[in-house]
Motif scaffolding. Structure first.
Motif, PDB file in Angstrom:
ATOM      1  N   ALA A   1      -2.144   3.786  -3.748  1.00  0.00           N
ATOM      2  CA  ALA A   1      -2.027   2.667  -4.683  1.00  0.00           C
ATOM      3  C   ALA A   1      -2.016   1.372  -3.885  1.00  0.00           C
ATOM      4  O   ALA A   1      -1.344   1.275  -2.855  1.00  0.00           O
ATOM      5  N   LEU A   2      -2.773   0.392  -4.355  1.00  0.00           N
ATOM      6  CA  LEU A   2      -2.779  -0.950  -3.787  1.00  0.00           C
ATOM      7  C   LEU A   2      -2.178  -1.859  -4.850  1.00  0.00           C
ATOM      8  O   LEU A   2      -2.809  -2.113  -5.880  1.00  0.00           O
ATOM      9  N   ILE A   3      -0.973  -2.313  -4.605  1.00  0.00           N
ATOM     10  CA  ILE A   3      -0.218  -3.059  -5.607  1.00  0.00           C
ATOM     11  C   ILE A   3      -0.020  -4.488  -5.111  1.00  0.00           C
ATOM     12  O   ILE A   3       0.512  -4.703  -4.020  1.00  0.00           O
ATOM     13  N   PHE A   4      -0.447  -5.444  -5.919  1.00  0.00           N
ATOM     14  CA  PHE A   4      -0.347  -6.857  -5.572  1.00  0.00           C
ATOM     15  C   PHE A   4       0.733  -7.494  -6.440  1.00  0.00           C
ATOM     16  O   PHE A   4       0.694  -7.387  -7.667  1.00  0.00           O
ATOM     17  N   PHE A   5       1.673  -8.163  -5.784  1.00  0.00           N
ATOM     18  CA  PHE A   5       2.769  -8.792  -6.513  1.00  0.00           C
ATOM     19  C   PHE A   5       3.302  -9.974  -5.722  1.00  0.00           C
ATOM     20  O   PHE A   5       3.014 -10.124  -4.530  1.00  0.00           O
ATOM     21  N   ASP A   6       4.096 -10.807  -6.370  1.00  0.00           N
ATOM     22  CA  ASP A   6       4.698 -11.959  -5.713  1.00  0.00           C
ATOM     23  C   ASP A   6       6.053 -11.553  -5.149  1.00  0.00           C
ATOM     24  O   ASP A   6       6.929 -11.121  -5.901  1.00  0.00           O
ATOM     25  N   MET A   7       6.200 -11.678  -3.829  1.00  0.00           N
ATOM     26  CA  MET A   7       7.473 -11.376  -3.180  1.00  0.00           C
ATOM     27  C   MET A   7       8.120 -12.701  -2.779  1.00  0.00           C
ATOM     28  O   MET A   7       7.632 -13.388  -1.886  1.00  0.00           O
TER      29      MET A   7
ATOM     30  N   TYR B   1      -4.509  -1.183  -8.010  1.00  0.00           N
ATOM     31  CA  TYR B   1      -5.733  -0.403  -7.902  1.00  0.00           C
ATOM     32  C   TYR B   1      -5.373   0.931  -7.252  1.00  0.00           C
ATOM     33  O   TYR B   1      -4.449   1.018  -6.449  1.00  0.00           O
ATOM     34  N   PHE B   2      -6.137   1.946  -7.591  1.00  0.00           N
ATOM     35  CA  PHE B   2      -5.835   3.288  -7.119  1.00  0.00           C
ATOM     36  C   PHE B   2      -7.084   3.890  -6.502  1.00  0.00           C
ATOM     37  O   PHE B   2      -8.177   3.794  -7.058  1.00  0.00           O
ATOM     38  N   THR B   3      -6.904   4.506  -5.335  1.00  0.00           N
ATOM     39  CA  THR B   3      -8.022   5.052  -4.575  1.00  0.00           C
ATOM     40  C   THR B   3      -7.489   6.211  -3.734  1.00  0.00           C
ATOM     41  O   THR B   3      -6.372   6.687  -3.965  1.00  0.00           O
ATOM     42  N   SER B   4      -8.265   6.653  -2.780  1.00  0.00           N
ATOM     43  CA  SER B   4      -7.768   7.626  -1.805  1.00  0.00           C
ATOM     44  C   SER B   4      -7.992   7.049  -0.417  1.00  0.00           C
ATOM     45  O   SER B   4      -8.948   6.301  -0.179  1.00  0.00           O
ATOM     46  N   GLU B   5      -7.078   7.369   0.478  1.00  0.00           N
ATOM     47  CA  GLU B   5      -7.196   6.936   1.864  1.00  0.00           C
ATOM     48  C   GLU B   5      -6.572   8.020   2.739  1.00  0.00           C
ATOM     49  O   GLU B   5      -5.462   8.482   2.445  1.00  0.00           O
ATOM     50  N   ASP B   6      -7.281   8.397   3.775  1.00  0.00           N
ATOM     51  CA  ASP B   6      -6.794   9.450   4.678  1.00  0.00           C
ATOM     52  C   ASP B   6      -6.426  10.718   3.914  1.00  0.00           C
ATOM     53  O   ASP B   6      -5.453  11.402   4.251  1.00  0.00           O
ATOM     54  N   GLY B   7      -7.164  11.013   2.864  1.00  0.00           N
ATOM     55  CA  GLY B   7      -6.933  12.229   2.090  1.00  0.00           C
ATOM     56  C   GLY B   7      -5.722  12.172   1.174  1.00  0.00           C
ATOM     57  O   GLY B   7      -5.309  13.202   0.647  1.00  0.00           O
TER      58      GLY B   7
ATOM     59  N   LYS C   1       0.867  -1.177   0.000  1.00  0.00           N
ATOM     60  CA  LYS C   1       0.000   0.000   0.000  1.00  0.00           C
ATOM     61  C   LYS C   1       0.905   1.229   0.000  1.00  0.00           C
ATOM     62  O   LYS C   1       1.770   1.372   0.859  1.00  0.00           O
ATOM     63  N   VAL C   2       0.688   2.105  -0.980  1.00  0.00           N
ATOM     64  CA  VAL C   2       1.494   3.311  -1.136  1.00  0.00           C
ATOM     65  C   VAL C   2       0.575   4.514  -0.987  1.00  0.00           C
ATOM     66  O   VAL C   2      -0.314   4.726  -1.809  1.00  0.00           O
ATOM     67  N   LYS C   3       0.784   5.288   0.084  1.00  0.00           N
ATOM     68  CA  LYS C   3      -0.014   6.487   0.326  1.00  0.00           C
ATOM     69  C   LYS C   3       0.870   7.700   0.029  1.00  0.00           C
ATOM     70  O   LYS C   3       1.920   7.870   0.638  1.00  0.00           O
ATOM     71  N   ILE C   4       0.412   8.517  -0.914  1.00  0.00           N
ATOM     72  CA  ILE C   4       1.202   9.649  -1.415  1.00  0.00           C
ATOM     73  C   ILE C   4       0.660  10.950  -0.835  1.00  0.00           C
ATOM     74  O   ILE C   4      -0.498  11.312  -1.076  1.00  0.00           O
ATOM     75  N   PRO C   5       1.481  11.681  -0.084  1.00  0.00           N
ATOM     76  CA  PRO C   5       1.036  12.970   0.432  1.00  0.00           C
ATOM     77  C   PRO C   5       0.572  13.880  -0.709  1.00  0.00           C
ATOM     78  O   PRO C   5       1.137  13.861  -1.809  1.00  0.00           O
ATOM     79  N   THR C   6      -0.443  14.679  -0.441  1.00  0.00           N
ATOM     80  CA  THR C   6      -1.067  15.497  -1.478  1.00  0.00           C
ATOM     81  C   THR C   6      -0.082  16.409  -2.204  1.00  0.00           C
ATOM     82  O   THR C   6      -0.067  16.458  -3.442  1.00  0.00           O
ATOM     83  N   ALA C   7       0.750  17.135  -1.469  1.00  0.00           N
ATOM     84  CA  ALA C   7       1.674  18.090  -2.110  1.00  0.00           C
ATOM     85  C   ALA C   7       2.654  17.366  -3.036  1.00  0.00           C
ATOM     86  O   ALA C   7       2.875  17.797  -4.173  1.00  0.00           O
ATOM     87  N   ALA C   8       3.214  16.257  -2.580  1.00  0.00           N
ATOM     88  CA  ALA C   8       4.157  15.505  -3.413  1.00  0.00           C
ATOM     89  C   ALA C   8       3.449  14.923  -4.635  1.00  0.00           C
ATOM     90  O   ALA C   8       3.997  14.926  -5.747  1.00  0.00           O
TER      91      ALA C   8
END
Length: 101
Positions: A50-56, A40-46, A6-13
């Motif tokens: 990105a919700l990225i599914f991969f094999d680790m 998949y891409f959405t918003s969370e906590d403003g 899960k990747v949460k990107i601050p608004t300014a960046a």
């Protein structure tokens, strides 16, 4: 192991990366490098999220997956093991066998 990053990107960046065109480029490169199963891409906590599914295969894959987002976007990142429906059914079956033993 199937993994959710899960990747949460601050608004300014995120705004800067959209304006300079680097956001889609960065996301596309990371998805290709990870050979992502789905994203998949959405918003969370403003924040753009990105919700990225991969094999680790190994935990040493965490830095190459996360660092591009940390460095370029000051992102908040988390990892979690996840299952699809087939994995869940197999796991529940094993759990039931263990409970009956």
């Amino acid at each position: 192991m199937r993994t959710l990053m899960k990747v949460k990107i601050p608004t300014a960046a995120g705004n800067r990366a959209i304006k300079d065109g680097s956001l889609p480029e960065l996301v596309g490169k990371v998805l290709a490098d990870l050979n992502a199963e789905a994203a998949y891409f959405t918003s969370e906590d403003g924040m753009r999220t990105a919700l990225i599914f991969f094999d680790m295969a190994d935990s040493s894959e965490i830095p190459p997956a996360a660092e591009p987002f940390f460095l370029a976007l000051d992102a908040q990142i988390s990892f979690a093991p996840v299952m699809n429906a087939d994995d869940m059914q197999a796991g529940v079956g094993r759990a039931m066998e263990m409970a009956q033993a």
